[in-house]
Design a protein around this motif. Sequence first.
Motif, mmCIF file in Angstrom:
data_model
loop_
_atom_site.group_PDB
_atom_site.id
_atom_site.type_symbol
_atom_site.label_atom_id
_atom_site.label_comp_id
_atom_site.label_asym_id
_atom_site.label_seq_id
_atom_site.Cartn_x
_atom_site.Cartn_y
_atom_site.Cartn_z
ATOM 1 N N ARG A 66 7.026 74.469 113.250
ATOM 2 C CA ARG A 66 7.933 74.366 113.698
ATOM 3 C C ARG A 66 8.764 75.703 113.595
ATOM 4 N NH1 ARG A 66 12.867 72.080 111.658
ATOM 5 N NH2 ARG A 66 11.761 71.806 109.990
ATOM 6 N N VAL A 67 8.811 76.333 112.950
ATOM 7 C CA VAL A 67 9.028 78.088 113.226
ATOM 8 C C VAL A 67 8.658 79.084 113.839
ATOM 9 C CG1 VAL A 67 10.078 79.870 110.888
ATOM 10 C CG2 VAL A 67 10.866 77.396 110.822
ATOM 11 N N LEU A 68 7.233 78.795 113.355
ATOM 12 C CA LEU A 68 6.202 79.929 114.173
ATOM 13 C C LEU A 68 6.455 79.479 115.395
ATOM 14 C CD1 LEU A 68 4.085 81.490 114.254
ATOM 15 C CD2 LEU A 68 2.544 79.845 113.904
ATOM 16 N N ARG A 69 6.462 78.255 116.020
ATOM 17 C CA ARG A 69 6.751 77.787 118.021
ATOM 18 C C ARG A 69 7.585 78.176 118.087
ATOM 19 N NH1 ARG A 69 2.874 75.397 120.161
ATOM 20 N NH2 ARG A 69 1.608 73.897 118.587
ATOM 21 N N ALA A 70 8.852 78.277 117.264
ATOM 22 C CA ALA A 70 10.028 78.137 117.703
ATOM 23 C C ALA A 70 10.450 79.901 117.665
ATOM 24 C CB ALA A 70 11.308 78.426 116.633
ATOM 25 N N ALA A 71 9.920 81.275 116.506
ATOM 26 C CA ALA A 71 9.836 82.292 116.765
ATOM 27 C C ALA A 71 8.827 83.083 117.332
ATOM 28 C CB ALA A 71 9.254 82.539 115.233
ATOM 29 N N CYS A 72 8.104 82.375 118.394
ATOM 30 C CA CYS A 72 7.748 82.706 118.527
ATOM 31 C C CYS A 72 8.060 83.135 120.654
ATOM 32 C CB CYS A 72 5.634 82.221 118.890
ATOM 33 S SG CYS A 72 4.726 82.946 117.853
ATOM 34 N N GLU A 73 8.699 81.240 120.400
ATOM 35 C CA GLU A 73 9.317 81.299 122.007
ATOM 36 C C GLU A 73 10.313 82.479 122.171
ATOM 37 O OE1 GLU A 73 11.461 78.139 123.938
ATOM 38 O OE2 GLU A 73 10.839 77.372 122.223
ATOM 39 N N VAL A 77 6.551 85.181 123.184
ATOM 40 C CA VAL A 77 4.837 84.825 122.681
ATOM 41 C C VAL A 77 4.977 83.404 123.333
ATOM 42 C CG1 VAL A 77 2.550 84.644 121.105
ATOM 43 C CG2 VAL A 77 5.034 86.668 120.660
ATOM 44 N N SER A 78 3.455 83.593 124.054
ATOM 45 C CA SER A 78 2.698 82.100 124.169
ATOM 46 C C SER A 78 1.685 81.515 122.707
ATOM 47 C CB SER A 78 1.168 82.638 125.612
ATOM 48 O OG SER A 78 0.953 80.816 125.926
ATOM 49 N N LEU A 79 2.030 80.581 122.837
ATOM 50 C CA LEU A 79 0.974 79.810 121.646
ATOM 51 C C LEU A 79 0.972 78.296 122.003
ATOM 52 C CD1 LEU A 79 0.744 80.880 118.400
ATOM 53 C CD2 LEU A 79 3.138 78.999 118.519
ATOM 54 N N PRO A 80 -0.267 78.636 122.615
ATOM 55 C CA PRO A 80 -0.774 76.869 123.532
ATOM 56 C C PRO A 80 -1.566 75.907 122.596
ATOM 57 C CG PRO A 80 -2.670 78.466 123.418
ATOM 58 C CD PRO A 80 -1.310 79.512 123.428
ATOM 59 N N GLY A 81 -1.537 76.181 121.826
ATOM 60 C CA GLY A 81 -2.257 75.216 120.581
ATOM 61 C C GLY A 81 -2.540 76.478 118.783
ATOM 62 N N LEU A 82 -2.492 74.723 117.809
ATOM 63 C CA LEU A 82 -2.221 76.195 116.410
ATOM 64 C C LEU A 82 -3.109 75.027 115.578
ATOM 65 C CD1 LEU A 82 -0.610 78.445 115.295
ATOM 66 C CD2 LEU A 82 1.108 76.752 114.831
ATOM 67 N N HIS A 83 -3.934 76.007 114.863
ATOM 68 C CA HIS A 83 -4.635 75.144 113.615
ATOM 69 C C HIS A 83 -3.919 76.368 112.032
ATOM 70 C CE1 HIS A 83 -8.574 74.357 111.428
ATOM 71 N NE2 HIS A 83 -7.107 74.313 110.533
ATOM 72 N N VAL A 104 9.885 81.302 106.389
ATOM 73 C CA VAL A 104 9.493 83.262 106.078
ATOM 74 C C VAL A 104 7.737 83.221 106.746
ATOM 75 C CG1 VAL A 104 9.289 85.706 105.173
ATOM 76 C CG2 VAL A 104 10.675 84.236 105.045
ATOM 77 N N SER A 105 6.591 82.523 106.399
ATOM 78 C CA SER A 105 5.633 82.538 107.083
ATOM 79 C C SER A 105 5.236 82.210 108.581
ATOM 80 C CB SER A 105 4.633 81.247 106.882
ATOM 81 O OG SER A 105 4.564 81.237 104.691
ATOM 82 N N GLY A 106 6.653 81.334 109.059
ATOM 83 C CA GLY A 106 6.024 81.523 110.417
ATOM 84 C C GLY A 106 6.816 82.278 111.048
ATOM 85 N N VAL A 107 7.949 82.574 110.851
ATOM 86 C CA VAL A 107 8.435 84.370 111.151
ATOM 87 C C VAL A 107 7.561 85.709 111.240
ATOM 88 C CG1 VAL A 107 10.618 85.478 111.217
ATOM 89 C CG2 VAL A 107 10.969 83.470 111.358
#
Length: 293
Positions: A66-73, A77-83, A104-107
């Motif tokens: 959730r944090v990674l997607r929000a921070a990328c936005e 940064v485009s984040l189409p898919g994630l593993h 912090v990992s996501g950010v």
Amino acid sequence: MTRLKVTVPASSANLGPGFDTLGLALALHDVVEVLVTDSGLKIEVFDAGAGDVTDVPTDETHLVARVLRAACERLGVSLPGLHLRCFNAIPHARGLGSSASAIVSGVAAAYSLAGRPLDAEAVHIAAEFEGHADNAAASLLGGLVVAWSSGGRFHAERLTPHASIRPLVAVPALRSSTEATRGLLPEQVSHSDAAFTASRAALAVHALTTNPDLLLAATEDRLHQHYRAPAYPATARLVADLRAAGVAATVSGAGPTVLALTTDGIIPASVDVEGFEVTELPVDSAGVQVTAG
């Protein structure tokens, strides 16, 4: 496809009187392997929280995702898919900053994908998710941090702890939550208690960076710990016993872990630590680290 490895330290917040202000990074690390894919979401969880989706979900509500997607936005940064492969060494709901480390990992991953170095905005983004900056800033920056908010923005300054400080943590099986223990705090405190705690918070910065001989006095608190004591009586007892034995002990964050700030790495033999797992965790000076997968 882009692969990243994010290594983030645990943290202990408050350090006695520094409520929502002081934080210390500790050398216990979660590791998140990030793979950007063409589409979809896959999350694997190992160790703490593995197999318990009520504790660590494996869908879009997973905190790192959730944090990674929000921070990328926010960073464009485009984040189409994630593993994600999450190796969780930091125990959950124990007062060692597990949620802050996930944030912090996501950010940090988002900043790496954006090709940007971590900056003051990263502290603000992480603290927004956490609600306060002490844990998040410590995991992000490493060392000792002083955190504050002003004008709706979160800030932190990194300091270098004295080299002789050897933190110990005493972790019980009992779990706690910041939300639950914050509910025990009063809306108002007396002027004398506020003045007492302010003096100790100022002294704590000096003791932690310059003169550890003052740590016992510097970690006294009248603002939050005694109000939370009914939530974890064994923790309160251990803190009191350690302090009576001359050890600068505090509740770590929202508890129930006990933090002992020593210079010898020793718990006195007279102190009963039954029910707690005691571990020495050195200060983590580096903060979050991101490397190519």
